[in-house]
Design an enzyme around this catalytic site. Structure first.
Site, mmCIF file in Angstrom:
data_model
loop_
_atom_site.group_PDB
_atom_site.id
_atom_site.type_symbol
_atom_site.label_atom_id
_atom_site.label_comp_id
_atom_site.label_asym_id
_atom_site.label_seq_id
_atom_site.Cartn_x
_atom_site.Cartn_y
_atom_site.Cartn_z
ATOM 1 N N SER A 268 2.625 -1.101 -11.287
ATOM 2 C CA SER A 268 1.712 -0.555 -12.286
ATOM 3 C C SER A 268 2.381 0.612 -12.990
ATOM 4 C CB SER A 268 0.423 -0.056 -11.620
ATOM 5 O OG SER A 268 -0.329 0.709 -12.546
ATOM 6 N N TYR B 56 -3.752 5.061 -5.146
ATOM 7 C CA TYR B 56 -3.354 3.816 -5.826
ATOM 8 C C TYR B 56 -1.953 3.958 -6.415
ATOM 9 C CZ TYR B 56 -3.486 -0.023 -9.254
ATOM 10 O OH TYR B 56 -3.205 -1.153 -10.001
ATOM 11 N N ALA B 57 -1.705 5.087 -7.088
ATOM 12 C CA ALA B 57 -0.396 5.293 -7.724
ATOM 13 C C ALA B 57 0.712 5.295 -6.669
ATOM 14 C CB ALA B 57 -0.395 6.599 -8.519
ATOM 15 N N ALA B 58 0.439 5.938 -5.541
ATOM 16 C CA ALA B 58 1.442 5.966 -4.457
ATOM 17 C C ALA B 58 1.712 4.552 -3.962
ATOM 18 C CB ALA B 58 0.948 6.843 -3.313
ATOM 19 N N SER B 59 0.645 3.768 -3.815
ATOM 20 C CA SER B 59 0.825 2.398 -3.307
ATOM 21 C C SER B 59 1.608 1.554 -4.314
ATOM 22 C CB SER B 59 -0.528 1.747 -2.993
ATOM 23 O OG SER B 59 -1.198 1.331 -4.168
ATOM 24 N N LYS B 60 1.373 1.764 -5.615
ATOM 25 C CA LYS B 60 2.064 0.952 -6.620
ATOM 26 C C LYS B 60 3.521 1.388 -6.803
ATOM 27 C CE LYS B 60 -0.937 -2.136 -7.422
ATOM 28 N NZ LYS B 60 -0.655 -3.568 -7.304
ATOM 29 N N ASN C 177 0.381 -10.915 -6.158
ATOM 30 C CA ASN C 177 -0.508 -10.288 -7.149
ATOM 31 C C ASN C 177 -1.691 -9.555 -6.514
ATOM 32 O OD1 ASN C 177 -2.031 -10.192 -9.896
ATOM 33 N ND2 ASN C 177 -3.400 -11.344 -8.545
ATOM 34 N N ILE D 144 -5.231 -3.245 -18.375
ATOM 35 C CA ILE D 144 -5.507 -4.644 -18.713
ATOM 36 C C ILE D 144 -6.994 -4.918 -18.497
ATOM 37 C CG2 ILE D 144 -4.823 -7.042 -18.264
ATOM 38 C CD1 ILE D 144 -2.465 -5.159 -19.129
HETATM 39 P P1 NAD Z 1 -8.726 -8.069 -9.971
HETATM 40 O O1 NAD Z 1 -9.494 -7.117 -9.144
HETATM 41 O O2 NAD Z 1 -9.395 -8.800 -11.065
HETATM 42 O O3 NAD Z 1 -7.980 -9.142 -9.043
HETATM 43 C C1 NAD Z 1 -7.384 -8.786 -7.839
HETATM 44 C C2 NAD Z 1 -7.283 -10.006 -6.984
HETATM 45 O O4 NAD Z 1 -6.724 -9.637 -5.705
HETATM 46 C C3 NAD Z 1 -8.651 -10.619 -6.694
HETATM 47 O O5 NAD Z 1 -8.532 -12.028 -6.741
HETATM 48 C C4 NAD Z 1 -8.948 -10.149 -5.280
HETATM 49 O O6 NAD Z 1 -9.828 -10.990 -4.574
HETATM 50 C C5 NAD Z 1 -7.548 -10.170 -4.683
HETATM 51 N N1 NAD Z 1 -7.432 -9.404 -3.451
HETATM 52 C C6 NAD Z 1 -7.770 -8.106 -3.221
HETATM 53 N N2 NAD Z 1 -7.553 -7.791 -1.936
HETATM 54 C C7 NAD Z 1 -7.063 -8.907 -1.330
HETATM 55 C C8 NAD Z 1 -6.646 -9.226 -0.019
HETATM 56 N N3 NAD Z 1 -6.692 -8.321 0.995
HETATM 57 N N4 NAD Z 1 -6.197 -10.477 0.244
HETATM 58 C C9 NAD Z 1 -6.148 -11.395 -0.741
HETATM 59 N N5 NAD Z 1 -6.537 -11.175 -2.001
HETATM 60 C C10 NAD Z 1 -6.986 -9.942 -2.293
HETATM 61 O O7 NAD Z 1 -7.496 -7.221 -10.535
HETATM 62 P P2 NAD Z 1 -6.388 -7.499 -11.650
HETATM 63 O O8 NAD Z 1 -6.602 -6.498 -12.706
HETATM 64 O O9 NAD Z 1 -6.303 -8.931 -11.985
HETATM 65 O O10 NAD Z 1 -5.096 -7.039 -10.827
HETATM 66 C C11 NAD Z 1 -4.112 -7.909 -10.322
HETATM 67 C C12 NAD Z 1 -2.932 -7.063 -9.864
HETATM 68 O O11 NAD Z 1 -2.427 -6.335 -10.984
HETATM 69 C C13 NAD Z 1 -3.297 -6.020 -8.816
HETATM 70 O O12 NAD Z 1 -2.247 -5.908 -7.879
HETATM 71 C C14 NAD Z 1 -3.420 -4.746 -9.630
HETATM 72 O O13 NAD Z 1 -3.202 -3.591 -8.859
HETATM 73 C C15 NAD Z 1 -2.358 -4.966 -10.670
HETATM 74 N N6 NAD Z 1 -2.558 -4.162 -11.885
HETATM 75 C C16 NAD Z 1 -3.675 -4.310 -12.648
HETATM 76 C C17 NAD Z 1 -3.829 -3.507 -13.777
HETATM 77 C C18 NAD Z 1 -5.042 -3.609 -14.672
HETATM 78 O O14 NAD Z 1 -5.168 -2.790 -15.592
HETATM 79 N N7 NAD Z 1 -5.948 -4.536 -14.472
HETATM 80 C C19 NAD Z 1 -2.852 -2.576 -14.120
HETATM 81 C C20 NAD Z 1 -1.725 -2.467 -13.324
HETATM 82 C C21 NAD Z 1 -1.582 -3.268 -12.207
#
Ligand code: NAD
Length: 258
Positions: free
Chosen positions: A153, A166-170, A101, A199
């Protein structure tokens, strides 16, 4: 159908995760922490990780249900990921579920993207996911069973202005799941992804009111999603309810069209 047969048929299709051991990276907040809660409520023993040990332990302690512990892990460090995953599998005697995640988002218009931003995004979102899936696969192969979910994503599928890196990474994360599922299916390991829309978490707090209003307008359900709603989809994918589902990216986006 006899009562015994009915009970057996029901348990075979329940989302019960009792007796399973799960690991969630980036589990200190947002979607990660909601997933930890959902898995623990379904009966799994859960290890959550965060970059900061104190925050990881604090987050674990905040979960009232089941057995949850917290450990420090930076997913960009392949060796640390491998050591931690092996340690969890050894300590608990098994590892059944891994949710990759951890992820970061940094917005930048194309002309403003700097090399270090690309490196950070790729190291965390792509590298971190690959390291986690690789370590999970090694821990699960011996038992010939396991379920892995990655966080893709909707922008990885459709692109998004101001989010090229970001989009490229996802998009890459989605293909980690698709590719790994093809390699790991023969070991009974399923690999899927979820592709959330917008979200309500710390990650999307920075989005301005106008962008949020536009996104809601473009979402069939006319609202943002909650971390718990993504967690429920993840819980489904790692459970036996999804026993014949692999290599899929499940949209959890309320019908958002980008
Ligand atoms: P968030 O920022 O609340 O949580 C991200 C978590 O990842 C945090 O706990 C952070 O400390 C941890 N993290 C970041 N870099 C890290 C690293 N190098 N090592 C270990 N932990 C690390 O974000 P979220 O919204 O809960 O997102 C969770 C996942 O869902 C992410 O991968 C995000 O890209 C994806 N996502 C989120 C959304 C959204 O709208 N929130 C949409 C699509 C995808």
């Amino acid at each position: 159908m006899t009562d015994d047969a009915r009970t057996s048929a029901e348990s075979a299709t329940s989302g019960d995760l009792s007796g399973k051991v799960a690991l969630v990276t980036g589990g200190t907040r947002g979607i990660g922490l909601a997933t930890v809660r959902a898995l623990a409520e379904a009966g799994a023993t859960v290890v959550l990780t965060g970059r900061d040990e104190a925050k990881a332990k604090e987050a674990a302690a905040s979960v009232q249900t089941g057995s949850v512990s917290g450990q420090a892990l930076d997913v960009t460090d392949a060796k640390a990921v491998s050591t931690l995953v092996r340690g969890v599998a050894k300590e608990h005697g098994q590892l059944d579920i891994v949710v990759a995640n951890a992820g970061i988002l940094e917005d930048a218009l194309l002309g403003m993207i700097r090399e270090d931003l690309v490196e950070r995004m790729m190291a965390t979102n792509v590298g971190g996911t690959i390291h986690t899936v690789q370590a999970a696969a090694r821990a699960m192969m011996r038992k010939k069973t396991g379920a892995i979910v990655v966080l893709a994503s909707i922008v990885g599928e459709h692109g998004s202005a101001g989010q090229t890196a970001y989009a490229a990474s996802k998009a890459a994360v989605g293909n980690v799941a698709r590719s790994a599922s093809k390699e790991l299916g023969r070991y009974g390991i399923r690999v899927n992804g979820v592709a959330p829309g917008v979200i309500e978490t710390a990650m999307t707090e920075h989005l301005g009111e106008e962008i949020i209003a536009d996104r809601i307008e473009d979402t069939s359900l006319r609202r943002l999603g909650k971390p718990e709603e993504v967690a429920k989809a993840i819980r489904f994918l790692v459970s036996d309810e999804a026993s014949f589902v692999t290599g899929q990216i499940l949209g959890v986006d309320g019908g958002l069209v980008l």
